[in-house]
Design a protein around this motif. Structure first.
Motif, PDB file in Angstrom:
ATOM      1  N   ALA A 186       0.830  -1.207   0.000  1.00 30.47           N
ATOM      2  CA  ALA A 186       0.000   0.000   0.000  1.00 30.47           C
ATOM      3  C   ALA A 186       0.865   1.257   0.000  1.00 30.47           C
ATOM      4  O   ALA A 186       0.575   2.237  -0.702  1.00 30.47           O
ATOM      5  CB  ALA A 186      -0.936  -0.002   1.205  1.00 30.47           C
ATOM      6  N   MET A 187       1.944   1.247   0.784  1.00 32.66           N
ATOM      7  CA  MET A 187       2.815   2.415   0.845  1.00 32.66           C
ATOM      8  C   MET A 187       3.513   2.653  -0.495  1.00 32.66           C
ATOM      9  O   MET A 187       3.669   3.794  -0.938  1.00 32.66           O
ATOM     10  CB  MET A 187       3.851   2.243   1.959  1.00 32.66           C
ATOM     11  N   LYS A 188       3.930   1.567  -1.146  1.00 37.71           N
ATOM     12  CA  LYS A 188       4.553   1.701  -2.464  1.00 37.71           C
ATOM     13  C   LYS A 188       3.540   2.236  -3.477  1.00 37.71           C
ATOM     14  O   LYS A 188       3.868   3.075  -4.329  1.00 37.71           O
ATOM     15  CB  LYS A 188       5.098   0.350  -2.930  1.00 37.71           C
ATOM     16  N   MET A 189       2.309   1.746  -3.395  1.00 39.09           N
ATOM     17  CA  MET A 189       1.262   2.211  -4.300  1.00 39.09           C
ATOM     18  C   MET A 189       1.015   3.703  -4.113  1.00 39.09           C
ATOM     19  O   MET A 189       0.925   4.467  -5.084  1.00 39.09           O
ATOM     20  CB  MET A 189      -0.028   1.436  -4.037  1.00 39.09           C
ATOM     21  N   LEU A 190       0.930   4.139  -2.864  1.00 39.87           N
ATOM     22  CA  LEU A 190       0.655   5.541  -2.585  1.00 39.87           C
ATOM     23  C   LEU A 190       1.822   6.440  -3.000  1.00 39.87           C
ATOM     24  O   LEU A 190       1.618   7.573  -3.436  1.00 39.87           O
ATOM     25  CB  LEU A 190       0.341   5.732  -1.099  1.00 39.87           C
ATOM     26  N   GLU A 191       3.032   5.926  -2.874  1.00 43.74           N
ATOM     27  CA  GLU A 191       4.188   6.716  -3.286  1.00 43.74           C
ATOM     28  C   GLU A 191       4.112   7.052  -4.771  1.00 43.74           C
ATOM     29  O   GLU A 191       4.463   8.156  -5.190  1.00 43.74           O
ATOM     30  CB  GLU A 191       5.482   5.959  -2.981  1.00 43.74           C
ATOM     31  N   ASP A 192       3.630   6.105  -5.577  1.00 50.98           N
ATOM     32  CA  ASP A 192       3.477   6.345  -7.012  1.00 50.98           C
ATOM     33  C   ASP A 192       2.228   7.166  -7.326  1.00 50.98           C
ATOM     34  O   ASP A 192       2.220   7.978  -8.264  1.00 50.98           O
ATOM     35  CB  ASP A 192       3.389   5.018  -7.771  1.00 50.98           C
ATOM     36  N   SER A 193       1.160   6.939  -6.557  1.00 56.38           N
ATOM     37  CA  SER A 193      -0.113   7.577  -6.908  1.00 56.38           C
ATOM     38  C   SER A 193      -0.179   9.044  -6.491  1.00 56.38           C
ATOM     39  O   SER A 193      -0.939   9.817  -7.074  1.00 56.38           O
ATOM     40  CB  SER A 193      -1.286   6.807  -6.295  1.00 56.38           C
ATOM     41  N   ARG A 194       0.587   9.444  -5.496  1.00 59.32           N
ATOM     42  CA  ARG A 194       0.493  10.825  -5.020  1.00 59.32           C
ATOM     43  C   ARG A 194       0.914  11.846  -6.068  1.00 59.32           C
ATOM     44  O   ARG A 194       0.241  12.865  -6.226  1.00 59.32           O
ATOM     45  CB  ARG A 194       1.271  10.976  -3.710  1.00 59.32           C
ATOM     46  N   PRO A 195       1.997  11.632  -6.820  1.00 61.10           N
ATOM     47  CA  PRO A 195       2.270  12.571  -7.915  1.00 61.10           C
ATOM     48  C   PRO A 195       1.148  12.596  -8.954  1.00 61.10           C
ATOM     49  O   PRO A 195       0.852  13.650  -9.529  1.00 61.10           O
ATOM     50  CB  PRO A 195       3.570  12.027  -8.526  1.00 61.10           C
ATOM     51  N   MET A 196       0.495  11.441  -9.180  1.00 59.52           N
ATOM     52  CA  MET A 196      -0.620  11.394 -10.126  1.00 59.52           C
ATOM     53  C   MET A 196      -1.793  12.248  -9.651  1.00 59.52           C
ATOM     54  O   MET A 196      -2.414  12.975 -10.433  1.00 59.52           O
ATOM     55  CB  MET A 196      -1.071   9.948 -10.313  1.00 59.52           C
ATOM     56  N   VAL A 197      -2.095  12.170  -8.346  1.00 67.05           N
ATOM     57  CA  VAL A 197      -3.162  13.011  -7.788  1.00 67.05           C
ATOM     58  C   VAL A 197      -2.759  14.479  -7.879  1.00 67.05           C
ATOM     59  O   VAL A 197      -3.580  15.351  -8.199  1.00 67.05           O
ATOM     60  CB  VAL A 197      -3.466  12.611  -6.334  1.00 67.05           C
ATOM     61  N   GLY A 198      -1.485  14.755  -7.601  1.00 66.45           N
ATOM     62  CA  GLY A 198      -1.004  16.132  -7.749  1.00 66.45           C
ATOM     63  C   GLY A 198      -1.182  16.646  -9.159  1.00 66.45           C
ATOM     64  O   GLY A 198      -1.599  17.788  -9.382  1.00 66.45           O
ATOM     65  N   ALA A 199      -0.880  15.798 -10.139  1.00 72.13           N
ATOM     66  CA  ALA A 199      -1.061  16.178 -11.542  1.00 72.13           C
ATOM     67  C   ALA A 199      -2.531  16.437 -11.847  1.00 72.13           C
ATOM     68  O   ALA A 199      -2.871  17.376 -12.573  1.00 72.13           O
ATOM     69  CB  ALA A 199      -0.515  15.082 -12.455  1.00 72.13           C
ATOM     70  N   GLY A 200      -3.410  15.599 -11.294  1.00 72.52           N
ATOM     71  CA  GLY A 200      -4.836  15.824 -11.476  1.00 72.52           C
ATOM     72  C   GLY A 200      -5.273  17.156 -10.899  1.00 72.52           C
ATOM     73  O   GLY A 200      -6.090  17.873 -11.493  1.00 72.52           O
ATOM     74  N   ALA A 201      -4.721  17.498  -9.741  1.00 72.24           N
ATOM     75  CA  ALA A 201      -5.037  18.793  -9.125  1.00 72.24           C
ATOM     76  C   ALA A 201      -4.596  19.946 -10.021  1.00 72.24           C
ATOM     77  O   ALA A 201      -5.292  20.966 -10.143  1.00 72.24           O
ATOM     78  CB  ALA A 201      -4.361  18.889  -7.761  1.00 72.24           C
ATOM     79  N   VAL A 202      -3.452  19.787 -10.658  1.00 71.77           N
ATOM     80  CA  VAL A 202      -2.991  20.811 -11.608  1.00 71.77           C
ATOM     81  C   VAL A 202      -3.996  20.954 -12.750  1.00 71.77           C
ATOM     82  O   VAL A 202      -4.295  22.065 -13.191  1.00 71.77           O
ATOM     83  CB  VAL A 202      -1.592  20.452 -12.160  1.00 71.77           C
TER      84      VAL A 202
END
Length: 383
Positions: A238-254
């Motif tokens: 789960a931690m590895k998944m979130l490490e990758d997904s957080r930049p993706m969520v950041g990009a979505g916010a942009v």
């Protein structure tokens, strides 16, 4: 050498995603936000266009684009189209990513292909959150008990994107409760298994074009080979998944912030008060300048985190920074955009109120802004 020049492949994919967002997502978004339902036909079109599982090898039916940076660039474009619809897109890729990263070869050949098949356009879901376990993931109560050659799962997951409509669930469950967070395992749970059922569908403030609901597991029996990866390694996964997904969520916010900024800028140049466009008022022009600056800053934080991950390095700090800053930027920019339109911005005839509602959850899911700061502070302490 640092470069901000996109490759030819990235430019082509960006154009594809931008066109899809403009022609397929934007037209559907208002209706499905109003109806609070997910437009599966848009998802099917996106899958056929190669915009869902492009990150995975062609061997398993993916597009062979193994780059988190490219994924972030496309995420910005799709969230520009509709954050709710894009969230449901992204969760299928998130589920597929868990299989690709932690599954054995047989699981990848079967289940990764299962999600990558554009003709079937199946939905995936990742089941972490529970009523008593949000940020405190180690407190989950869903249990998986070994019974001969099978696992038996019981529990309730909540706030699950695609929960209740997915074809395949990736479920985190306790296999050794006495070990807390380090007694969690990950399971492949097809939606047609007896004992799995949809629960309450949530009524949300924003991102209403995605489906969010409970997933109920009552005596769900699974073959032993439906354990994904190693037993009791679910917390690490789960931690590895979130490490990758957080930049993706950041990009979505942009993407959400960019949509609001572009609309507000266009309005400010056309709307006249006291005989001149309101953009000519310094208070408006400077506000838009600040919005543009923060959007660019957020994007660069996202790109830095993704580029570092693509080099095979840990991007935990950079990803948390990018996610926290971009999410708060999206809320700030959409709020300012509504203010620039005044009364019109508040009305549902204009898209800004939707973007403002959509933006709020970006600072909550995939780890709240406060959790990101906790992650950062722990990493700072270890420096």
């Amino acid at each position: 050498m640092i470069s901000f020049t996109l490759t030819d492949e990235q430019r082509e994919l960006t154009q594809l995603a931008r066109r899809f967002a403009r022609e397929e997502m934007r037209p559907a978004a208002p209706e499905y936000d109003e109806k609070e339902s997910f437009p599966r036909f848009v998802y099917e079109k996106a899958h056929r266009a190669g915009l869902i599982t492009y990150r995975f090898p062609e061997t398993y039916g993916g597009g062979g684009v193994d780059s988190l940076l490219t994924s972030c660039i496309l995420s910005e474009e799709l969230f520009w189209g509709c954050a709710g619809i894009s969230t449901s897109f992204g969760v299928t890729a998130l589920a597929a990513g868990l299989i690709y990263r932690f599954g054995d070869e047989e699981q990848k050949r079967h289940w990764l292909r299962y999600l990558c098949d554009p003709d079937a356009a199946r939905l995936g879901a990742v089941c972490l959150t529970e009523p008593e376990a949000g940020s405190d993931f180690g407190s989950i109560r869903t249990r998986a008990v070994a019974d001969g050659d099978e696992w038996v799962l019981n529990g309730r997951k909540c706030f699950i994107t695609n929960g209740g409509i997915a074809d395949l669930y990736l479920v985190f469950a306790k296999t050794k409760p006495e070990k807390g967070a380090y007694g969690i395992s990950l399971f492949l749970v097809p939606a047609d298994r007896p004992g799995i059922s949809p629960g309450k569908k949530e009524r949300k403030m924003g991102q209403r074009a995605s489906h969010t609901g409970d997933v109920i597991l009552e005596g769900v029996r699974l073959p032993r080979e439906f354990l994904l990866g190693e037993e009791n390694m679910g917390f690490l996964y789960a931690m590895k998944m979130l490490e990758d997904s957080r930049p993706m969520v950041g990009a979505g916010a942009v993407g959400v912030a960019r949509a609001a900024y572009e609309y507000a800028l266009g309005y400010a140049k056309e709307r006249k008060q006291f005989g001149k466009p309101i953009f000519k008022n310094q208070s408006i022009a400077f506000l838009l300048a600040d919005m543009k600056t923060k959007i660019d800053a957020a994007r660069l934080l996202v790109w830095r985190a993704a580029e570092k991950a693509d080099r095979g390095e840990s991007s935990a700090m950079e990803g948390s920074m990018a996610k926290a800053f971009a999410a708060e930027t999206a809320m700030e920019v959409t709020t300012h955009a509504v203010q620039i339109l005044g009364g019109y911005g508040y009305m549902r005839d204009y898209p800004l109120e939707k973007w403002m509602r959509d933006a709020k959850i970006l600072s909550i899911y995939e780890g709240t802004t406060q959790i990101q700061k906790l992650v950062m502070s722990k990493l700072m302490e270890a420096e």
